[in-house]
Design a protein around this motif. Structure first.
Motif, PDB file in Angstrom:
ATOM      1  N   PRO A 190       0.823  -1.217   0.000  1.00  9.78           N
ATOM      2  CA  PRO A 190       0.000   0.000   0.000  1.00  9.78           C
ATOM      3  C   PRO A 190       0.855   1.264   0.000  1.00  9.78           C
ATOM      4  O   PRO A 190       1.844   1.363   0.721  1.00  9.78           O
ATOM      5  CB  PRO A 190      -0.796  -0.127   1.297  1.00  9.78           C
ATOM      6  CG  PRO A 190      -0.846  -1.595   1.575  1.00  9.78           C
ATOM      7  CD  PRO A 190       0.470  -2.133   1.096  1.00  9.78           C
ATOM      8  N   GLY A 191       0.481   2.200  -0.867  1.00 12.81           N
ATOM      9  CA  GLY A 191       1.189   3.463  -0.931  1.00 12.81           C
ATOM     10  C   GLY A 191       2.387   3.474  -1.849  1.00 12.81           C
ATOM     11  O   GLY A 191       3.048   4.512  -2.000  1.00 12.81           O
ATOM     12  N   THR A 192       2.693   2.357  -2.497  1.00 13.19           N
ATOM     13  CA  THR A 192       3.828   2.319  -3.420  1.00 13.19           C
ATOM     14  C   THR A 192       3.634   3.321  -4.557  1.00 13.19           C
ATOM     15  O   THR A 192       2.581   3.341  -5.201  1.00 13.19           O
ATOM     16  CB  THR A 192       4.007   0.912  -4.016  1.00 13.19           C
ATOM     17  OG1 THR A 192       4.287  -0.011  -2.963  1.00 13.19           O
ATOM     18  CG2 THR A 192       5.147   0.886  -5.022  1.00 13.19           C
ATOM     19  N   LEU A 193       4.642   4.156  -4.784  1.00 15.11           N
ATOM     20  CA  LEU A 193       4.587   5.142  -5.862  1.00 15.11           C
ATOM     21  C   LEU A 193       5.593   4.780  -6.939  1.00 15.11           C
ATOM     22  O   LEU A 193       6.796   4.686  -6.671  1.00 15.11           O
ATOM     23  CB  LEU A 193       4.889   6.548  -5.328  1.00 15.11           C
ATOM     24  CG  LEU A 193       4.964   7.654  -6.396  1.00 15.11           C
ATOM     25  CD1 LEU A 193       3.606   7.857  -7.058  1.00 15.11           C
ATOM     26  CD2 LEU A 193       5.471   8.952  -5.782  1.00 15.11           C
ATOM     27  N   MET A 210      -5.622   1.942  -7.945  1.00 13.36           N
ATOM     28  CA  MET A 210      -4.483   2.574  -8.603  1.00 13.36           C
ATOM     29  C   MET A 210      -4.838   4.014  -8.967  1.00 13.36           C
ATOM     30  O   MET A 210      -5.922   4.273  -9.489  1.00 13.36           O
ATOM     31  CB  MET A 210      -4.092   1.813  -9.875  1.00 13.36           C
ATOM     32  CG  MET A 210      -3.709   0.369  -9.658  1.00 13.36           C
ATOM     33  SD  MET A 210      -3.138  -0.447 -11.190  1.00 13.36           S
ATOM     34  CE  MET A 210      -4.647  -0.386 -12.200  1.00 13.36           C
ATOM     35  N   GLU A 211      -3.944   4.932  -8.681  1.00  8.50           N
ATOM     36  CA  GLU A 211      -4.082   6.331  -9.077  1.00  8.50           C
ATOM     37  C   GLU A 211      -3.046   6.609 -10.153  1.00  8.50           C
ATOM     38  O   GLU A 211      -1.849   6.474  -9.910  1.00  8.50           O
ATOM     39  CB  GLU A 211      -3.881   7.251  -7.880  1.00  8.50           C
ATOM     40  CG  GLU A 211      -4.862   7.001  -6.737  1.00  8.50           C
ATOM     41  CD  GLU A 211      -4.518   7.797  -5.499  1.00  8.50           C
ATOM     42  OE1 GLU A 211      -4.007   8.934  -5.645  1.00  8.50           O
ATOM     43  OE2 GLU A 211      -4.743   7.291  -4.392  1.00  8.50           O
ATOM     44  N   VAL A 212      -3.496   6.968 -11.329  1.00  6.72           N
ATOM     45  CA  VAL A 212      -2.616   7.180 -12.478  1.00  6.72           C
ATOM     46  C   VAL A 212      -2.646   8.649 -12.863  1.00  6.72           C
ATOM     47  O   VAL A 212      -3.713   9.261 -12.967  1.00  6.72           O
ATOM     48  CB  VAL A 212      -3.060   6.323 -13.685  1.00  6.72           C
ATOM     49  CG1 VAL A 212      -2.151   6.565 -14.879  1.00  6.72           C
ATOM     50  CG2 VAL A 212      -3.070   4.842 -13.311  1.00  6.72           C
ATOM     51  N   GLU A 213      -1.476   9.230 -13.068  1.00  6.13           N
ATOM     52  CA  GLU A 213      -1.385  10.626 -13.495  1.00  6.13           C
ATOM     53  C   GLU A 213      -0.437  10.731 -14.682  1.00  6.13           C
ATOM     54  O   GLU A 213       0.622  10.099 -14.710  1.00  6.13           O
ATOM     55  CB  GLU A 213      -0.888  11.512 -12.356  1.00  6.13           C
ATOM     56  CG  GLU A 213      -0.849  12.997 -12.724  1.00  6.13           C
ATOM     57  CD  GLU A 213      -0.419  13.892 -11.574  1.00  6.13           C
ATOM     58  OE1 GLU A 213      -0.046  15.048 -11.846  1.00  6.13           O
ATOM     59  OE2 GLU A 213      -0.452  13.426 -10.423  1.00  6.13           O
ATOM     60  N   GLY A 216      -2.298  -0.930  -2.253  1.00  9.26           N
ATOM     61  CA  GLY A 216      -2.465  -2.353  -1.969  1.00  9.26           C
ATOM     62  C   GLY A 216      -2.873  -3.153  -3.182  1.00  9.26           C
ATOM     63  O   GLY A 216      -3.673  -4.085  -3.072  1.00  9.26           O
ATOM     64  N   ALA A 217      -2.331  -2.817  -4.326  1.00  8.07           N
ATOM     65  CA  ALA A 217      -2.777  -3.436  -5.574  1.00  8.07           C
ATOM     66  C   ALA A 217      -1.963  -4.677  -5.927  1.00  8.07           C
ATOM     67  O   ALA A 217      -0.747  -4.707  -5.778  1.00  8.07           O
ATOM     68  CB  ALA A 217      -2.693  -2.425  -6.724  1.00  8.07           C
ATOM     69  N   SER A 218      -2.665  -5.693  -6.391  1.00  7.34           N
ATOM     70  CA  SER A 218      -2.050  -6.838  -7.050  1.00  7.34           C
ATOM     71  C   SER A 218      -2.426  -6.724  -8.519  1.00  7.34           C
ATOM     72  O   SER A 218      -3.610  -6.680  -8.854  1.00  7.34           O
ATOM     73  CB  SER A 218      -2.571  -8.154  -6.462  1.00  7.34           C
ATOM     74  OG  SER A 218      -2.019  -9.263  -7.147  1.00  7.34           O
TER      75      SER A 218
END
Length: 255
Positions: free
Chosen positions: A25-28, A47-50, A78-80
């Motif tokens: 979680p929180g990996t950028l 997922m937050e994509v910019e 926390g994405a797989s």
């Protein structure tokens, strides 16, 4: 392939590479580009994509199409994930913008199966057939309206980015026009020219993106509605259902 670095296999002479990766979680993943196009699928988490064009929020069981050479960053909650990296001349989608994709049950199962594909798979065998079917299904996937474009005008872009971090549905175009020292008419024209959307449309989209993140984090519908400035939880739920075709409570169960 599982938790394999793309750069270790990128030169493999195959039109498609499939890699599964687990993120804390929180990996950028800071701004970067890929030579290949990417279809990034979140099996769990958010997922937050910019990109330089705007911001997307990708809920679980959805994917994002990232064109080849598109500069982007991704924050994993926390994405797989399952990623397909596709040679530009084999890309099944056209255009220079990212898209949020609806992942069908068939495409979901194909992505699960792709984890066993080696980099140098047999193009004439089962894995080759799987790769071709993956390309076909990615090309057919419909899109979801989960995008808030970022304008090129630097002052307006600064306002938009600040709003995305703390959106409020009661914010008015008059307030933004005043901060930019422009008349309402000039501001309204500038905003549409820069984003392709009216201010009210963009404001609602930004609130929707924030709502999805808050729902995935376990916040209640009532609290989210209040935080975003809606008059009631029912008003918020009506907006959510109109935009995404499901109630917020259904999204909570799905995530």
């Amino acid at each position: 392939m599982h938790n394999v670095r793309l750069d270790s296999v990128d030169a493999t002479p195959r039109p498609l590479l499939a890699i599964g990766t687990d993120y804390a979680p929180g990996t950028l993943l800071d701004f970067h580009v890929h030579r290949r196009a990417q279809m990034l699928y979140a099996m769990t988490g958010l997922m937050e994509v910019e990109t330089d064009d705007g911001a997307w929020l990708i809920p679980p069981y959805s994917g994002v199409w990232i064109p080849a050479g598109k500069r982007h960053q991704v924050r994993m909650q926390g994405a797989s994930t399952r990623s397909l990296y596709i040679e530009p001349d084999a890309a099944p989608r056209i255009g220079n913008y990212c898209e949020v994709l609806v992942i069908s049950a068939l495409l979901h199962e194909l992505l699960l199966a792709s984890l066993t594909m080696p980099a140098l798979y047999d193009e004439a065998g089962r894995d080759g057939a799987l790769a071709q079917l993956l390309l076909h299904e990615v090309g057919l996937a419909p899109t979801m309206p989960l995008f808030a474009p970022i304008p090129q005008d630097p002052l307006l872009a600064k306002l938009c980015k600040a709003f995305l971090s703390a959106p409020h549905i009661q914010t008015t175009p008059e307030q933004w026009a005043g901060r930019l020292n422009k008349s309402l008419r000039t501001f309204t024209r500038l905003f549409r020219q820069q984003t392709g959307m009216s201010f009210s449309e963009w404001r609602q989209q930004a609130c929707l993106l924030a709502a999805l993140a808050k729902l995935a984090a376990g916040q209640s519908v009532t609290q989210i509605a209040l935080d975003l400035g809606y008059d009631s939880s029912s008003a918020f739920s009506t907006m959510f259902r109109r935009r995404l075709g499901q109630a917020p409570s259904n999204f909570i169960r799905a995530s």
